[in-house]
Design a protein around this motif. Structure first.
Motif: not given
Length: 169
Positions: A100-106, A129-130, A136-137
């Motif tokens: 749905a949008s870009g995101f960052w996992i830190i 979830l992220c 998957s991406l």
């Protein structure tokens, strides 16, 4: 283009554009300096950074073609860093899931930038979830020499273009 990998001139265009849209003072030089200082994380052997970018994001005219070429050269250089995993989701690739949008996992936190703020969550379900979405991406991405070749091709495409006309502010 993630801020963590933006070249100075590219970042300058991003910040100037945002300041104009939000009708706030242009403190661009200070913002660029802070952005560049954060990039030390890319060279920290104690860290591992994964960057996954859609090809479409690499092809947007965020700035003049020569600045885009320099930005793409920066990404090409990052492809060889041992601390960085770099991938591109090519155009015309079927995505396993639509973000749905870009995101960052830190670490244990997810960050999402909106047009005027940043949202973050440490909720374990949100982070899980992220992480599943990111995993998957990555399955749809190209990496290594394939990513490098695509970056070179996109850079050549920009190098052949005249500067587009600026839109009215």
């Amino acid at each position: 283009m993630p801020g963590l990998v933006q070249a100075a001139d590219y970042a300058r265009h991003v910040f100037s554009s945002a300041a104009a849209l939000q009708q706030v003072p242009h403190d661009t030089d200070a913002a660029v300096q802070v952005r560049l200082e954060r990039q030390h994380a890319l060279y920290d052997s104690a860290k591992h950074v994964e960057l996954l970018i859609a090809e479409s994001a690499l092809r947007y005219f965020a700035c003049p073609p020569q600045t885009m070429v320099a930005q793409l050269d920066r990404l090409i250089a990052l492809c060889g860093l041992a601390t960085v995993r770099f991938g591109i989701i090519p155009l015309n690739t079927r995505l396993p899931h639509i973000p749905a949008s870009g995101f960052w996992i830190i670490g244990d936190t997810v960050f999402v930038e909106t047009i005027n703020t940043e949202i973050n969550t440490g909720d374990p379900d949100d982070v899980a979830l992220c992480n599943r979405l990111a995993d998957s991406l990555w399955q749809a991405a190209i990496e290594g020499d394939d990513a490098r070749r695509l970056l070179v091709q996109i850079s050549r495409d920009f190098a052949q273009l005249p500067d587009p006309p600026r839109t009215k502010d």
